[in-house]
Design an enzyme around this catalytic site. Structure first.
Site, PDB file in Angstrom:
ATOM      1  N   HIS A  38     -37.093 -40.862  -1.476  1.00  9.15           N
ATOM      2  CA  HIS A  38     -36.558 -42.136  -1.136  1.00  9.15           C
ATOM      3  C   HIS A  38     -37.008 -43.429  -1.845  1.00  9.15           C
ATOM      4  O   HIS A  38     -38.482 -43.154  -1.506  1.00  9.15           O
ATOM      5  CB  HIS A  38     -36.092 -42.036  -0.056  1.00  9.15           C
ATOM      6  CG  HIS A  38     -34.878 -43.275   0.543  1.00  9.15           C
ATOM      7  ND1 HIS A  38     -34.703 -44.726   0.461  1.00  9.15           N
ATOM      8  CD2 HIS A  38     -33.692 -42.962   0.188  1.00  9.15           C
ATOM      9  CE1 HIS A  38     -32.988 -45.166   0.860  1.00  9.15           C
ATOM     10  NE2 HIS A  38     -32.776 -44.107   0.902  1.00  9.15           N
TER      11      HIS A  38
ATOM     12  N   ASP B 205     -41.683 -39.062   6.034  1.00 11.06           N
ATOM     13  CA  ASP B 205     -40.448 -39.041   5.821  1.00 11.06           C
ATOM     14  C   ASP B 205     -39.014 -38.591   6.458  1.00 11.06           C
ATOM     15  O   ASP B 205     -38.579 -37.352   5.982  1.00 11.06           O
ATOM     16  CB  ASP B 205     -40.327 -39.734   4.376  1.00 11.06           C
ATOM     17  CG  ASP B 205     -38.432 -40.470   4.422  1.00 11.06           C
ATOM     18  OD1 ASP B 205     -38.203 -40.061   5.360  1.00 11.06           O
ATOM     19  OD2 ASP B 205     -37.973 -40.863   3.935  1.00 11.06           O
TER      20      ASP B 205
ATOM     21  N   GLN C 133     -34.265 -36.977   6.414  1.00 12.69           N
ATOM     22  CA  GLN C 133     -33.571 -36.267   6.853  1.00 12.69           C
ATOM     23  C   GLN C 133     -33.670 -34.664   7.085  1.00 12.69           C
ATOM     24  O   GLN C 133     -32.941 -33.872   7.566  1.00 12.69           O
ATOM     25  CB  GLN C 133     -32.881 -36.085   5.121  1.00 12.69           C
ATOM     26  CG  GLN C 133     -32.804 -37.147   4.495  1.00 12.69           C
ATOM     27  CD  GLN C 133     -31.276 -37.745   4.820  1.00 12.69           C
ATOM     28  OE1 GLN C 133     -30.263 -36.641   5.236  1.00 12.69           O
ATOM     29  NE2 GLN C 133     -30.791 -38.325   4.410  1.00 12.69           N
TER      30      GLN C 133
ATOM     31  N   LYS D 211     -28.975 -42.070  11.145  1.00 16.06           N
ATOM     32  CA  LYS D 211     -28.956 -40.613  10.479  1.00 16.06           C
ATOM     33  C   LYS D 211     -28.841 -39.694  11.631  1.00 16.06           C
ATOM     34  O   LYS D 211     -28.737 -38.535  11.381  1.00 16.06           O
ATOM     35  CB  LYS D 211     -29.851 -40.491   9.180  1.00 16.06           C
ATOM     36  CG  LYS D 211     -30.131 -42.269   8.356  1.00 16.06           C
ATOM     37  CD  LYS D 211     -30.158 -40.940   7.522  1.00 16.06           C
ATOM     38  CE  LYS D 211     -31.264 -42.375   5.927  1.00 16.06           C
ATOM     39  NZ  LYS D 211     -29.591 -42.430   5.420  1.00 16.06           N
TER      40      LYS D 211
ATOM     41  N   CYS E  70     -30.091 -44.003  -4.101  1.00 16.41           N
ATOM     42  CA  CYS E  70     -31.995 -44.212  -3.773  1.00 16.41           C
ATOM     43  C   CYS E  70     -33.150 -43.490  -4.298  1.00 16.41           C
ATOM     44  O   CYS E  70     -34.443 -43.692  -3.890  1.00 16.41           O
ATOM     45  CB  CYS E  70     -32.303 -44.835  -2.261  1.00 16.41           C
ATOM     46  SG  CYS E  70     -31.193 -45.738  -2.330  1.00 16.41           S
TER      47      CYS E  70
HETATM   48  N1  PLP Z   1     -35.885 -41.707   3.482  1.00 11.94           N
HETATM   49  C1  PLP Z   1     -34.678 -40.954   3.295  1.00 11.94           C
HETATM   50  C2  PLP Z   1     -34.931 -39.589   2.586  1.00 11.94           C
HETATM   51  C3  PLP Z   1     -33.830 -41.374   3.711  1.00 11.94           C
HETATM   52  O1  PLP Z   1     -32.245 -40.370   2.968  1.00 11.94           O
HETATM   53  C4  PLP Z   1     -33.390 -42.960   3.437  1.00 11.94           C
HETATM   54  C5  PLP Z   1     -32.104 -42.847   3.926  1.00 11.94           C
HETATM   55  O2  PLP Z   1     -31.529 -42.394   2.881  1.00 11.94           O
HETATM   56  C6  PLP Z   1     -34.334 -43.966   3.558  1.00 11.94           C
HETATM   57  C7  PLP Z   1     -35.350 -42.756   3.951  1.00 11.94           C
HETATM   58  C8  PLP Z   1     -34.485 -44.702   4.016  1.00 11.94           C
HETATM   59  O3  PLP Z   1     -33.173 -44.683   5.914  1.00 11.94           O
HETATM   60  P1  PLP Z   1     -33.092 -46.249   6.515  1.00 11.94           P
HETATM   61  O4  PLP Z   1     -31.936 -46.935   5.032  1.00 11.94           O
HETATM   62  O5  PLP Z   1     -32.387 -45.571   7.346  1.00 11.94           O
HETATM   63  O6  PLP Z   1     -34.272 -46.852   7.032  1.00 11.94           O
END
Ligand code: PLP
Length: 397
Positions: free
Chosen positions: A119, A185, A188, A211, A356
């Protein structure tokens, strides 16, 4: 799992859009909230709202206890050693920014190794802090990218686009053999499977409350205590200090050193309620149900002529609640935005675009996809509605 009963916990799922029942398949972007989470927010505002930590009065102490109890819940949920390792942030994005910013101040190495599936929030913070980002596709690539300039490996546990898991155990083992820390990270993965930081032996981990059935604006940054101790503060302000003078400031102990300003104590409590809620359903039941549902979706989607799902290499089976696809009519792409818009008119909420993850789109040589992402409250009937909707759209083109 009693899906009927579970769905009743999520009032929004019984609403209609455009006069049709809502089919919410955008869970990777954000999940819906159970009644207990929404109630926890209003209950605290109605009954226990006061700024935390600095108050001698009853309400402040009650709010502080709830906030610190939430930290304990998170600590247990991810299997951390103690609450000093749990820092509350705004979400995954802020957690990674925190690490990138702090690490850049003390590291004499300037490269970060990431997977091709990241992301943007696991790419841009590193770039902003002067790191060179080196992407790998598979484990062979991964090993070859590690060098004496590698400050850290930072990888998505599960891709938000493909739903595929990175081979995280191997990644961590290989990185540790070279003395390199690993940031996971887990945005997900935490909503869909048991994630235990000790079992994985990751050094840092991030996830977002919204999430994982909690509120927006709250997230978690985990770090091994010894490593967090070495990192300098991220932002300055109240809470994170020990003593301040105009000439010198000393900093608070962990985890407060990283929590400048009034924390989102309402959010932390509601997040803990969300984690308790999914724990009561059972993370392994959630994983089992969701992977069956995802496999069912992948199977049923194959019946749609001209539909192509995306994976990475041969890895199309090991999915975690996310399916990305495009629809073609005799070889011509039907734009993902058109597909998403038409599905929306049928009451079906999916996400379209690059999710993203533009570098992954470049790697796959596509502009975007349609993404359906599932939760334990979704059903096979809803998958059937998605498939019927896609069949209808295909006929329209
Ligand atoms: N990392 C991953 C794999 C994501 O799917 C997302 C959000 O879609 C993020 C980071 C960023 O999350 P946040 O916008 O809640 O900070």
């Amino acid at each position: 799992m009693d899906y009927k009963k579970i769905r009743e916990d999520f009032p929004i799922l019984s609403r209609e859009v455009y006069g049709k029942p809502l089919v919410y398949l955008d869970n990777a972007a954000t999940t819906q909230k159970p009644r207990c989470v929404v109630d926890a927010i209003s209950d605290e505002y109605y009954n226990a709202n006061a700024n935390v930590h600095r108050g001698v009065h009853f309400l402040s102490q009650q709010a502080t206890s709830m906030h610190e109890a939430a930290r304990k819940t998170v600590c247990t949920f991810v299997g951390a050693s103690n609450t000093n390792e749990i820092v509350f942030t705004r979400g995954t994005t802020e957690s990674i920014n925190l690490l990138a910013s702090s690490l850049s101040k003390i590291s004499n190495k300037n490269e970060v190794v990431v997977s091709v599936m990241e992301h943007h929030s696991n790419i841009v913070p590193w770039q902003l802090n002067g790191f060179k980002v080196k992407p790998f596709v598979d484990l062979n690539d991964f090993e070859s990218l590690i060098s004496d300039k590698t400050a850290i490996v930072s990888v998505a546990h599960v891709s938000n686009v493909l739903g595929i898991q990175n081979p995280i155990k191997d990644i961590i083992r290989i990185a540790h053999e070279r003395g390199i820390p690993v940031m996971l990270d887990a945005a997900q993965s935490v909503p869909h499977m048991k994630v235990d930081v000790k079992e994985l032996d990751c050094d840092f981990l991030a996830f977002s409350g919204h999430k994982v059935y909690g509120p927006t604006g709250i997230g978690v940054f985990y770090g091994k205590e010894a490593l967090l101790d070495k990192l300098p503060p991220y932002q300055g302000g109240g809470e994170m200090i020990d003593h301040v003078s105009f000439s010198k400031t000393t900093f608070n102990a962990l985890p407060y050193k990283f929590e400048a300003g009034t924390p989102d104590y309402i959010g932390s409590h509601a997040l803990a309620v969300a984690l308790d809620y999914i724990s009561s359903l059972g993370m392994s039941s959630i994983s089992d149900y969701e992977s069956q549902l995802t496999q069912y979706a992948i199977q049923q989607l194959q019946s749609v002529e001209g539909l192509k799902t995306y994976g990475l290499g041969n890895n199309v089976e090991n999915r975690c609640s996310v399916v990305s696809f495009n629809l073609f009519n005799e070889g011509t792409l039907i734009h993902h935005l058109d597909v998403g818009t038409l599905l929306d008119r049928l009451g079906i909420a999916v996400r379209t675009g690059h999710h993203c993850a533009e570098p992954l789109m470049h790697y796959l040589n596509i502009e975007g996809t349609v993404r359906a992402s599932f939760s334990f409250y979704n059903t096979t009937d809803e998958v059937d509605m998605l498939v019927a909707g896609l069949q209808r759209i295909r006929k329209m083109f």
